[in-house]
Design an enzyme around this catalytic site. Sequence first.
Site: not given
Ligand code: DGL
Length: 291
Positions: A202, A13-14, A76, A155
Amino acid sequence: MAHDQRAPIGVFDSGFGGLTVLAQLIEQMPGEDIIFVGDSARCPYGPRQLEEVRGFALQICSWLVVQGCKLIIIACNTATAAGLQAAQRAFPVPIIGVVEPGARAAAHATHSRAVGVIATRGTVSSGAYERAIHHIDAGIEVVSLATPPFVELVEHGLQRCAAAGSVANAAQLFPACEYRALVRSALAPLRALPLDTLVLGCTHYPVIRHLIADAMGPEVTLVSSAEEAARDAYQILHRRHALADAAQESVRCFYTTGDDVEDFKRFGSLVLGHPMERVCHLELPAYEGTA
Ligand code: DGL
Protein backbone atom coordinates in the site's frame (compact mmCIF):
# COMPACT_ATOMS: atom_id res chain seq x y z
CA MET A 1 12.12 15.19 -31.20
CA ALA A 2 9.09 13.15 -30.05
CA HIS A 3 6.15 15.44 -29.35
CA ASP A 4 5.54 13.67 -26.02
CA GLN A 5 8.71 14.93 -24.38
CA ARG A 6 7.14 18.00 -22.78
CA ALA A 7 3.87 16.28 -21.88
CA PRO A 8 3.32 15.60 -18.15
CA ILE A 9 3.27 12.26 -16.33
CA GLY A 10 -0.01 11.67 -14.47
CA VAL A 11 0.11 10.04 -11.03
CA PHE A 12 -2.77 9.33 -8.66
CA ASP A 13 -3.72 7.75 -5.37
CA SER A 14 -6.61 7.85 -2.93
CA GLY A 15 -4.71 10.37 -0.82
CA PHE A 16 -1.15 11.09 0.31
CA GLY A 17 0.21 7.57 -0.31
CA GLY A 18 0.99 8.04 -4.00
CA LEU A 19 3.40 10.81 -3.04
CA THR A 20 5.81 8.08 -1.86
CA VAL A 21 5.89 6.86 -5.47
CA LEU A 22 6.12 10.39 -6.85
CA ALA A 23 9.13 11.08 -4.60
CA GLN A 24 11.00 8.28 -6.38
CA LEU A 25 9.85 9.48 -9.77
CA ILE A 26 11.22 12.96 -9.05
CA GLU A 27 14.47 11.41 -7.82
CA GLN A 28 14.93 9.36 -10.99
CA MET A 29 13.37 11.77 -13.52
CA PRO A 30 13.74 15.30 -12.16
CA GLY A 31 12.97 17.04 -15.48
CA GLU A 32 9.47 15.58 -15.92
CA ASP A 33 6.35 17.70 -15.58
CA ILE A 34 3.88 16.03 -13.20
CA ILE A 35 0.16 16.14 -12.57
CA PHE A 36 -0.70 14.43 -9.27
CA VAL A 37 -4.25 13.69 -8.11
CA GLY A 38 -5.01 12.70 -4.51
CA ASP A 39 -8.61 11.50 -4.30
CA SER A 40 -8.88 12.55 -0.65
CA ALA A 41 -12.65 13.03 -0.83
CA ARG A 42 -13.12 9.28 -1.40
CA CYS A 43 -10.20 7.98 0.68
CA PRO A 44 -9.86 5.24 1.85
CA TYR A 45 -10.25 2.99 -1.18
CA GLY A 46 -9.22 -0.13 0.73
CA PRO A 47 -12.58 -1.08 2.29
CA ARG A 48 -14.63 -0.39 -0.89
CA GLN A 49 -15.79 -2.91 -3.49
CA LEU A 50 -13.26 -3.39 -6.27
CA GLU A 51 -15.90 -2.42 -8.91
CA GLU A 52 -16.36 0.95 -7.25
CA VAL A 53 -12.61 1.58 -7.06
CA ARG A 54 -12.32 0.54 -10.73
CA GLY A 55 -14.81 3.31 -11.56
CA PHE A 56 -12.73 5.85 -9.63
CA ALA A 57 -9.56 4.72 -11.43
CA LEU A 58 -11.20 5.06 -14.86
CA GLN A 59 -12.60 8.49 -13.97
CA ILE A 60 -9.21 9.82 -12.82
CA CYS A 61 -7.29 8.25 -15.74
CA SER A 62 -9.81 9.78 -18.15
CA TRP A 63 -9.20 13.23 -16.65
CA LEU A 64 -5.42 12.76 -16.79
CA VAL A 65 -5.65 11.71 -20.45
CA VAL A 66 -7.62 14.89 -21.20
CA GLN A 67 -4.81 16.89 -19.50
CA GLY A 68 -2.45 15.43 -22.13
CA CYS A 69 -0.45 13.01 -19.94
CA LYS A 70 2.02 10.85 -21.85
CA LEU A 71 2.09 8.14 -19.16
CA ILE A 72 -0.06 7.42 -16.12
CA ILE A 73 1.07 5.75 -12.91
CA ILE A 74 -1.68 4.33 -10.72
CA ALA A 75 0.26 4.94 -7.50
CA CYS A 76 -2.23 3.01 -5.42
CA ASN A 77 -2.19 -0.75 -4.98
CA THR A 78 -5.94 -0.99 -4.41
CA ALA A 79 -6.73 0.97 -7.57
CA THR A 80 -4.10 -1.05 -9.47
CA ALA A 81 -5.66 -4.33 -8.34
CA ALA A 82 -9.14 -3.05 -9.16
CA GLY A 83 -8.65 -1.07 -12.33
CA LEU A 84 -5.25 -1.30 -14.04
CA GLN A 85 -6.36 -3.67 -16.79
CA ALA A 86 -9.63 -1.83 -17.45
CA ALA A 87 -7.74 1.47 -17.67
CA GLN A 88 -5.13 0.01 -20.02
CA ARG A 89 -7.92 -1.20 -22.31
CA ALA A 90 -9.82 2.10 -22.17
CA PHE A 91 -7.10 4.69 -22.82
CA PRO A 92 -4.51 5.28 -25.54
CA VAL A 93 -1.51 6.09 -23.29
CA PRO A 94 0.74 3.68 -21.37
CA ILE A 95 -0.61 3.07 -17.85
CA ILE A 96 1.36 1.26 -15.16
CA GLY A 97 0.42 0.21 -11.65
CA VAL A 98 2.37 -0.57 -8.51
CA VAL A 99 1.56 -4.23 -7.83
CA GLU A 100 3.76 -5.78 -10.50
CA PRO A 101 6.81 -3.62 -9.61
CA GLY A 102 6.39 -4.45 -5.89
CA ALA A 103 5.99 -8.16 -6.64
CA ARG A 104 9.12 -8.09 -8.77
CA ALA A 105 11.14 -6.33 -6.06
CA ALA A 106 10.03 -8.96 -3.51
CA ALA A 107 10.64 -11.96 -5.76
CA HIS A 108 14.16 -10.69 -6.45
CA ALA A 109 14.92 -9.89 -2.80
CA THR A 110 13.82 -13.09 -1.05
CA HIS A 111 16.35 -15.81 -0.19
CA SER A 112 14.01 -18.03 1.82
CA ARG A 113 11.28 -17.75 -0.87
CA ALA A 114 8.76 -16.90 1.85
CA VAL A 115 7.29 -13.44 1.31
CA GLY A 116 4.75 -11.49 3.33
CA VAL A 117 2.46 -8.85 1.83
CA ILE A 118 0.66 -6.20 3.87
CA ALA A 119 -1.99 -4.21 2.06
CA THR A 120 -5.56 -2.94 2.20
CA ARG A 121 -8.51 -5.32 2.34
CA GLY A 122 -9.26 -4.63 -1.32
CA THR A 123 -5.74 -5.48 -2.49
CA VAL A 124 -5.53 -8.62 -0.34
CA SER A 125 -8.95 -9.89 -1.44
CA SER A 126 -8.05 -9.36 -5.11
CA GLY A 127 -5.14 -11.85 -4.83
CA ALA A 128 -3.17 -9.52 -7.13
CA TYR A 129 0.14 -9.85 -5.26
CA GLU A 130 0.03 -13.65 -5.12
CA ARG A 131 -0.62 -13.79 -8.86
CA ALA A 132 2.09 -11.26 -9.67
CA ILE A 133 4.72 -12.92 -7.43
CA HIS A 134 3.87 -16.41 -8.71
CA HIS A 135 4.08 -15.15 -12.26
CA ILE A 136 7.78 -14.46 -11.54
CA ASP A 137 8.50 -17.45 -9.26
CA ALA A 138 5.77 -20.00 -8.67
CA GLY A 139 7.79 -21.54 -5.84
CA ILE A 140 7.59 -18.53 -3.52
CA GLU A 141 5.28 -18.90 -0.56
CA VAL A 142 3.18 -15.74 -0.22
CA VAL A 143 1.29 -14.82 2.95
CA SER A 144 -0.94 -11.75 2.71
CA LEU A 145 -2.36 -9.76 5.58
CA ALA A 146 -4.82 -6.88 5.42
CA THR A 147 -3.74 -4.07 7.74
CA PRO A 148 -6.50 -1.49 7.29
CA PRO A 149 -5.67 0.61 10.39
CA PHE A 150 -2.40 1.70 8.79
CA VAL A 151 -4.03 3.85 6.06
CA GLU A 152 -6.16 5.59 8.65
CA LEU A 153 -3.14 6.06 10.87
CA VAL A 154 -1.21 7.77 8.06
CA GLU A 155 -4.08 9.92 6.72
CA HIS A 156 -5.36 11.01 10.12
CA GLY A 157 -1.88 11.38 11.57
CA LEU A 158 -0.95 13.77 8.78
CA GLN A 159 -4.15 15.74 9.15
CA ARG A 160 -3.93 15.86 12.94
CA CYS A 161 -0.67 17.70 12.59
CA ALA A 162 -2.64 20.72 11.53
CA ALA A 163 -3.41 21.17 15.19
CA ALA A 164 -0.01 20.09 16.44
CA GLY A 165 2.13 22.65 14.66
CA SER A 166 5.21 21.99 12.56
CA VAL A 167 6.97 18.64 12.26
CA ALA A 168 10.12 17.91 10.35
CA ASN A 169 9.56 14.37 9.09
CA ALA A 170 7.33 11.30 9.22
CA ALA A 171 9.37 9.61 11.97
CA GLN A 172 8.77 12.63 14.17
CA LEU A 173 5.12 12.66 13.21
CA PHE A 174 4.61 8.99 14.11
CA PRO A 175 6.86 8.47 17.15
CA ALA A 176 7.60 4.84 17.97
CA CYS A 177 6.70 5.35 21.63
CA GLU A 178 3.12 6.18 20.64
CA TYR A 179 2.49 3.79 17.75
CA ARG A 180 4.76 0.79 18.35
CA ALA A 181 2.11 -1.30 20.15
CA LEU A 182 -0.56 -0.77 17.49
CA VAL A 183 1.75 -1.66 14.60
CA ARG A 184 3.23 -4.66 16.41
CA SER A 185 -0.16 -6.08 17.22
CA ALA A 186 -1.43 -5.61 13.64
CA LEU A 187 1.66 -7.44 12.34
CA ALA A 188 1.64 -10.21 14.99
CA PRO A 189 0.32 -12.92 12.59
CA LEU A 190 3.28 -12.32 10.27
CA ARG A 191 5.91 -12.05 12.98
CA ALA A 192 5.31 -15.69 13.86
CA LEU A 193 6.22 -16.83 10.31
CA PRO A 194 9.68 -17.44 8.81
CA LEU A 195 9.54 -14.61 6.24
CA ASP A 196 12.63 -12.80 5.04
CA THR A 197 10.85 -10.21 2.87
CA LEU A 198 7.78 -8.08 3.43
CA VAL A 199 6.06 -6.09 0.68
CA LEU A 200 4.59 -2.75 1.74
CA GLY A 201 1.65 -3.37 -0.59
CA CYS A 202 0.00 0.00 0.00
CA THR A 203 1.60 3.27 -1.01
CA HIS A 204 0.69 4.84 2.33
CA TYR A 205 2.84 2.38 4.28
CA PRO A 206 6.32 3.74 3.47
CA VAL A 207 5.35 6.77 5.58
CA ILE A 208 5.38 4.48 8.66
CA ARG A 209 8.19 2.27 7.40
CA HIS A 210 10.23 2.90 10.56
CA LEU A 211 7.40 1.45 12.70
CA ILE A 212 6.93 -1.59 10.43
CA ALA A 213 10.69 -2.24 10.37
CA ASP A 214 10.79 -2.01 14.14
CA ALA A 215 7.94 -4.53 14.46
CA MET A 216 9.31 -7.04 11.93
CA GLY A 217 12.94 -6.95 13.08
CA PRO A 218 16.20 -6.60 11.13
CA GLU A 219 16.04 -10.04 9.48
CA VAL A 220 13.05 -9.03 7.36
CA THR A 221 13.72 -6.88 4.27
CA LEU A 222 10.98 -4.36 3.53
CA VAL A 223 10.25 -3.68 -0.13
CA SER A 224 7.95 -1.12 -1.66
CA SER A 225 7.05 -0.58 -5.28
CA ALA A 226 8.03 3.07 -5.47
CA GLU A 227 11.59 2.73 -6.77
CA GLU A 228 10.74 -0.13 -9.10
CA ALA A 229 7.64 1.62 -10.52
CA ALA A 230 9.66 4.78 -11.20
CA ARG A 231 12.26 2.67 -13.00
CA ASP A 232 9.53 1.12 -15.16
CA ALA A 233 8.22 4.59 -16.03
CA TYR A 234 11.72 5.64 -17.04
CA GLN A 235 12.17 2.58 -19.27
CA ILE A 236 8.83 3.07 -21.04
CA LEU A 237 9.49 6.73 -21.79
CA HIS A 238 13.09 6.02 -22.79
CA ARG A 239 11.98 3.38 -25.30
CA ARG A 240 9.34 5.72 -26.70
CA HIS A 241 11.86 8.59 -26.98
CA ALA A 242 9.51 10.58 -24.74
CA LEU A 243 11.76 11.42 -21.78
CA ALA A 244 11.95 15.09 -20.83
CA ASP A 245 15.34 16.73 -20.66
CA ALA A 246 16.55 15.95 -17.09
CA ALA A 247 18.16 19.39 -16.81
CA GLN A 248 15.05 21.40 -17.58
CA GLU A 249 12.93 23.02 -14.91
CA SER A 250 9.83 20.93 -14.33
CA VAL A 251 6.28 21.99 -13.49
CA ARG A 252 4.46 19.93 -10.87
CA CYS A 253 0.74 20.45 -10.30
CA PHE A 254 -1.10 18.81 -7.44
CA TYR A 255 -4.85 18.31 -7.11
CA THR A 256 -6.94 17.05 -4.24
CA THR A 257 -10.58 16.10 -4.60
CA GLY A 258 -11.02 17.03 -0.92
CA ASP A 259 -11.60 20.46 0.59
CA ASP A 260 -8.30 20.21 2.40
CA VAL A 261 -6.14 22.13 -0.06
CA GLU A 262 -3.93 23.80 2.58
CA ASP A 263 -3.45 20.62 4.63
CA PHE A 264 -2.84 18.63 1.48
CA LYS A 265 -0.11 21.06 0.54
CA ARG A 266 1.50 21.11 3.96
CA PHE A 267 1.48 17.40 4.78
CA GLY A 268 1.90 16.31 1.21
CA SER A 269 5.14 18.28 1.10
CA LEU A 270 6.26 16.35 4.16
CA VAL A 271 5.58 12.97 2.55
CA LEU A 272 7.01 14.07 -0.80
CA GLY A 273 10.13 15.66 0.65
CA HIS A 274 9.70 18.57 -1.80
CA PRO A 275 7.62 21.71 -1.54
CA MET A 276 4.25 21.42 -3.29
CA GLU A 277 3.65 24.84 -4.74
CA ARG A 278 0.70 24.50 -7.10
CA VAL A 279 -2.09 22.74 -5.18
CA CYS A 280 -5.74 23.06 -6.24
CA HIS A 281 -9.08 21.49 -5.47
CA LEU A 282 -10.33 19.22 -8.25
CA GLU A 283 -13.95 18.48 -9.07
CA LEU A 284 -13.67 15.39 -11.26
CA PRO A 285 -16.08 15.23 -14.21
CA ALA A 286 -18.16 12.06 -14.47
CA TYR A 287 -16.63 9.29 -16.58
CA GLU A 288 -18.82 8.54 -19.54
CA GLY A 289 -17.24 5.24 -20.60
CA THR A 290 -18.03 1.80 -19.22
CA ALA A 291 -16.19 0.37 -16.21
N1 DGL B 1 -2.56 3.97 -0.95
C1 DGL B 1 -3.51 3.05 -1.42
C2 DGL B 1 -2.94 1.70 -1.77
O1 DGL B 1 -1.80 1.64 -2.15
C3 DGL B 1 -4.85 2.94 -0.81
C4 DGL B 1 -5.15 3.37 0.55
C5 DGL B 1 -6.63 3.46 0.73
O2 DGL B 1 -7.20 4.40 0.19
O3 DGL B 1 -7.21 2.56 1.36
O4 DGL B 1 -3.63 0.72 -1.73
